[in-house]
Design a protein around this motif. Structure first.
Motif, PDB file in Angstrom:
ATOM      1  N   LEU A 137       4.813  -9.708 -11.528  1.00  0.00           N
ATOM      2  CA  LEU A 137       4.982  -8.256 -11.222  1.00  0.00           C
ATOM      3  C   LEU A 137       4.628  -7.943  -9.724  1.00  0.00           C
ATOM      4  CD1 LEU A 137       3.936  -6.051 -14.211  1.00  0.00           C
ATOM      5  CD2 LEU A 137       6.171  -6.065 -13.122  1.00  0.00           C
ATOM      6  N   ASN A 138       5.536  -7.342  -8.908  1.00  0.00           N
ATOM      7  CA  ASN A 138       5.037  -6.600  -7.750  1.00  0.00           C
ATOM      8  C   ASN A 138       3.658  -5.850  -7.802  1.00  0.00           C
ATOM      9  OD1 ASN A 138       5.246  -4.173  -5.663  1.00  0.00           O
ATOM     10  ND2 ASN A 138       5.759  -5.836  -4.637  1.00  0.00           N
ATOM     11  N   LEU A 139       2.878  -5.852  -7.005  1.00  0.00           N
ATOM     12  CA  LEU A 139       1.360  -4.923  -7.036  1.00  0.00           C
ATOM     13  C   LEU A 139       1.973  -3.594  -7.256  1.00  0.00           C
ATOM     14  CD1 LEU A 139      -1.239  -4.158  -6.712  1.00  0.00           C
ATOM     15  CD2 LEU A 139      -1.015  -4.305  -4.253  1.00  0.00           C
ATOM     16  N   ALA A 140       2.581  -2.893  -6.617  1.00  0.00           N
ATOM     17  CA  ALA A 140       3.300  -1.547  -6.921  1.00  0.00           C
ATOM     18  C   ALA A 140       3.822  -1.197  -8.147  1.00  0.00           C
ATOM     19  CB  ALA A 140       3.954  -0.899  -5.770  1.00  0.00           C
ATOM     20  N   GLN A 141       4.510  -2.297  -8.500  1.00  0.00           N
ATOM     21  CA  GLN A 141       5.068  -2.160 -10.102  1.00  0.00           C
ATOM     22  C   GLN A 141       4.304  -1.840 -11.211  1.00  0.00           C
ATOM     23  OE1 GLN A 141       7.528  -5.669 -10.023  1.00  0.00           O
ATOM     24  NE2 GLN A 141       9.203  -4.421  -9.509  1.00  0.00           N
ATOM     25  N   ALA A 142       3.102  -3.014 -10.865  1.00  0.00           N
ATOM     26  CA  ALA A 142       1.731  -2.656 -11.835  1.00  0.00           C
ATOM     27  C   ALA A 142       1.125  -1.511 -11.995  1.00  0.00           C
ATOM     28  CB  ALA A 142       1.029  -4.002 -11.607  1.00  0.00           C
ATOM     29  N   VAL A 143       0.987  -1.001 -10.594  1.00  0.00           N
ATOM     30  CA  VAL A 143       0.433   0.513 -10.420  1.00  0.00           C
ATOM     31  C   VAL A 143       1.382   1.520 -11.412  1.00  0.00           C
ATOM     32  CG1 VAL A 143      -0.267   2.041  -8.959  1.00  0.00           C
ATOM     33  CG2 VAL A 143      -0.651  -0.398  -8.447  1.00  0.00           C
ATOM     34  N   GLN A 144       2.697   1.432 -10.923  1.00  0.00           N
ATOM     35  CA  GLN A 144       3.685   2.243 -11.556  1.00  0.00           C
ATOM     36  C   GLN A 144       3.312   2.436 -13.047  1.00  0.00           C
ATOM     37  OE1 GLN A 144       6.751   4.212  -9.372  1.00  0.00           O
ATOM     38  NE2 GLN A 144       5.280   5.267 -11.289  1.00  0.00           N
TER      39      GLN A 144
ATOM     40  N   ILE B 126       0.712  -1.219  -0.013  1.00  0.00           N
ATOM     41  CA  ILE B 126       0.124   0.047   0.047  1.00  0.00           C
ATOM     42  C   ILE B 126       1.094   1.278   0.058  1.00  0.00           C
ATOM     43  CG2 ILE B 126      -1.567   1.204   1.320  1.00  0.00           C
ATOM     44  CD1 ILE B 126      -2.792  -1.530   2.295  1.00  0.00           C
ATOM     45  N   GLY B 127       1.887   1.276   0.920  1.00  0.00           N
ATOM     46  CA  GLY B 127       3.085   2.240   0.890  1.00  0.00           C
ATOM     47  C   GLY B 127       3.643   2.605  -0.526  1.00  0.00           C
ATOM     48  N   SER B 128       4.103   1.326  -0.976  1.00  0.00           N
ATOM     49  CA  SER B 128       4.800   1.483  -2.384  1.00  0.00           C
ATOM     50  C   SER B 128       3.720   1.929  -3.410  1.00  0.00           C
ATOM     51  CB  SER B 128       5.379   0.167  -2.654  1.00  0.00           C
ATOM     52  OG  SER B 128       6.499  -0.254  -1.655  1.00  0.00           O
ATOM     53  N   THR B 129       2.549   1.643  -3.232  1.00  0.00           N
ATOM     54  CA  THR B 129       1.384   2.225  -4.366  1.00  0.00           C
ATOM     55  C   THR B 129       1.352   3.587  -4.155  1.00  0.00           C
ATOM     56  OG1 THR B 129       0.407  -0.025  -4.444  1.00  0.00           O
ATOM     57  CG2 THR B 129      -0.831   1.749  -5.008  1.00  0.00           C
ATOM     58  N   ALA B 130       1.146   4.095  -2.962  1.00  0.00           N
ATOM     59  CA  ALA B 130       0.914   5.544  -2.649  1.00  0.00           C
ATOM     60  C   ALA B 130       2.195   6.109  -3.376  1.00  0.00           C
ATOM     61  CB  ALA B 130       0.890   5.755  -1.406  1.00  0.00           C
ATOM     62  N   ARG B 131       3.397   5.820  -3.167  1.00  0.00           N
ATOM     63  CA  ARG B 131       4.678   6.438  -3.850  1.00  0.00           C
ATOM     64  C   ARG B 131       4.512   6.319  -5.299  1.00  0.00           C
ATOM     65  NH1 ARG B 131      10.953   4.774  -2.475  1.00  0.00           N
ATOM     66  NH2 ARG B 131      11.734   6.238  -3.833  1.00  0.00           N
ATOM     67  N   ALA B 132       4.231   5.152  -5.792  1.00  0.00           N
ATOM     68  CA  ALA B 132       4.074   5.168  -7.190  1.00  0.00           C
ATOM     69  C   ALA B 132       2.912   6.153  -7.821  1.00  0.00           C
ATOM     70  CB  ALA B 132       3.917   3.607  -7.644  1.00  0.00           C
ATOM     71  N   MET B 133       1.995   6.278  -7.247  1.00  0.00           N
ATOM     72  CA  MET B 133       0.935   7.087  -7.628  1.00  0.00           C
ATOM     73  C   MET B 133       1.435   8.743  -7.559  1.00  0.00           C
ATOM     74  SD  MET B 133      -2.216   5.465  -5.657  1.00  0.00           S
ATOM     75  CE  MET B 133      -3.431   7.093  -6.081  1.00  0.00           C
ATOM     76  N   LYS B 134       2.030   8.875  -6.517  1.00  0.00           N
ATOM     77  CA  LYS B 134       2.477  10.418  -6.275  1.00  0.00           C
ATOM     78  C   LYS B 134       3.597  10.861  -7.400  1.00  0.00           C
ATOM     79  CE  LYS B 134       3.404  14.034  -3.052  1.00  0.00           C
ATOM     80  NZ  LYS B 134       3.461  14.108  -1.580  1.00  0.00           N
ATOM     81  N   THR B 135       4.405  10.014  -7.691  1.00  0.00           N
ATOM     82  CA  THR B 135       5.279  10.260  -8.624  1.00  0.00           C
ATOM     83  C   THR B 135       4.691  10.520 -10.158  1.00  0.00           C
ATOM     84  OG1 THR B 135       5.641   7.922  -9.097  1.00  0.00           O
ATOM     85  CG2 THR B 135       7.215   8.925  -7.382  1.00  0.00           C
ATOM     86  N   MET B 136       3.551  10.010 -10.443  1.00  0.00           N
ATOM     87  CA  MET B 136       3.060  10.318 -11.707  1.00  0.00           C
ATOM     88  C   MET B 136       1.887  11.242 -11.472  1.00  0.00           C
ATOM     89  SD  MET B 136       4.808   8.596 -13.831  1.00  0.00           S
ATOM     90  CE  MET B 136       6.234   8.432 -12.913  1.00  0.00           C
ATOM     91  N   GLY B 137       1.544  11.797 -10.275  1.00  0.00           N
ATOM     92  CA  GLY B 137       0.642  12.795 -10.340  1.00  0.00           C
ATOM     93  C   GLY B 137      -0.948  12.285  -9.905  1.00  0.00           C
ATOM     94  N   LEU B 138      -1.157  11.116  -9.400  1.00  0.00           N
ATOM     95  CA  LEU B 138      -2.257  10.531  -8.929  1.00  0.00           C
ATOM     96  C   LEU B 138      -2.323  10.765  -7.524  1.00  0.00           C
ATOM     97  CD1 LEU B 138      -1.704   9.060 -11.736  1.00  0.00           C
ATOM     98  CD2 LEU B 138      -3.573   7.666 -10.976  1.00  0.00           C
ATOM     99  N   ALA B 139      -3.628  10.811  -7.065  1.00  0.00           N
ATOM    100  CA  ALA B 139      -3.627  11.293  -5.649  1.00  0.00           C
ATOM    101  C   ALA B 139      -4.805  10.430  -4.859  1.00  0.00           C
ATOM    102  CB  ALA B 139      -4.000  12.802  -5.410  1.00  0.00           C
ATOM    103  N   HIS B 140      -5.903   9.680  -5.576  1.00  0.00           N
ATOM    104  CA  HIS B 140      -7.037   9.083  -5.004  1.00  0.00           C
ATOM    105  C   HIS B 140      -6.743   7.530  -4.785  1.00  0.00           C
ATOM    106  CE1 HIS B 140      -8.601  12.958  -5.400  1.00  0.00           C
ATOM    107  NE2 HIS B 140      -8.670  12.956  -6.801  1.00  0.00           N
TER     108      HIS B 140
END
Length: 269
Positions: A160-167, A34-48
């Protein structure tokens, strides 16, 4: 670090478009993802971020791996079912590699992104849905989505790791909106014509002083040196640095090497 106010207008528009997207994680078992996903999102400009029945949240582990994306975690919405997470969305994108009993076409992120951005531009809200780390999305979860997407990976090792897929999916969205990193480039101050002429004069005097340029037979040395410098496209700070080198070269105390005759003489006893 680049602040939001430092971004070009195109960057701000991209972030506004990406506000139409929400990332939905279903039944996440490890809080670090969950934390890694939040990081992946913010680096690309997503927030929700929406979390469907997470095993552990809030979590210090999630916050640690978010790496300063704490705001995404703080604003995350926790719900009990996927149906709740999809309320208000007009497109629901399931990240899956399943083909069992699925009738919708399967797209890669790059193929699907233009349609998603068009929906966002038209005022729609899009959910990017990801399943559990171990089993992915269930058939019932996938059926609640109207688009399917999969990442084309190495067929002999597709883990693929979950956060990697989100990224990957978030990156494809941002790159399609704004493939520009010019705001990271160093802002260079170019020297004026007269400033460069002073440099060339200084360089010529130095070359004469150290004996490299012979005034009686200069040939085409200085024109060639000019071409070298022009190809380098120096900024003003670099010109100042080179002039410092020239000054040091002139001020350097040189010791005349001994002649060949002196070298051959034996040392006195």
């Amino acid at each position: 670090m680049t602040e939001l106010t430092d971004l070009p207008e195109a960057g701000l528009i991209a972030n506004q478009t990406l506000a139409a997207f929400r990332v939905v994680l279903c039944n996440t078992s490890h809080p670090g993802n969950i934390g890694s996903t939040a990081r992946a999102m913010k680096t690309m400009g997503l927030a929700h971020l929406y979390l469907v029945n997470p095993k552990e949240f809030p979590s210090d582990t999630a916050r640690s791996l978010a790496s300063s994306a704490d705001d995404v975690l703080d604003n995350a919405i926790v719900v009990n079912t996927l149906e709740e997470a999809l309320v208000g969305t007009t497109m629901q994108v399931a990240m899956t590699a399943r083909r069992r009993e699925l009738v919708q076409p399967l797209h890669t992120p790059r193929q699907l992104v233009p349609e998603l951005l068009q929906e966002a531009a038209g005022g729609g809200t899009i959910a990017l849905v990801f399943g559990n780390e171990t089993n992915g999305m269930s058939i019932d979860e996938v059926r609640q989505c109207n688009r399917l997407v999969t990442i084309p990976t190495n067929p002999v090792y597709s883990s693929l790791n979950l956060a990697q897929a989100v990224q990957v999916l978030c990156y494809e969205l941002r790159a399609a909106l704004l493939d520009d990193v010019s705001h990271l480039e160093e802002r260079r101050t170019l020297p004026s014509h007269e400033y460069m002429e002073l440099f060339y004069e200084h360089l010529e005097r130095t070359l004469i002083t150290i004996g490299f340029l012979r005034t009686k037979n200069p040939k085409r040395l200085m024109p060639r040196v000019r071409r070298i410098v022009q190809r380098a496209q120096l900024d003003q700070e670099e010109v100042d640095m080179l002039r410092g080198v020239l000054r040091a070269a002139v001020e350097f105390e040189r010791v005349t090497p001994p002649s060949q005759d002196q070298k051959s003489q034996p040392e006195s006893e």
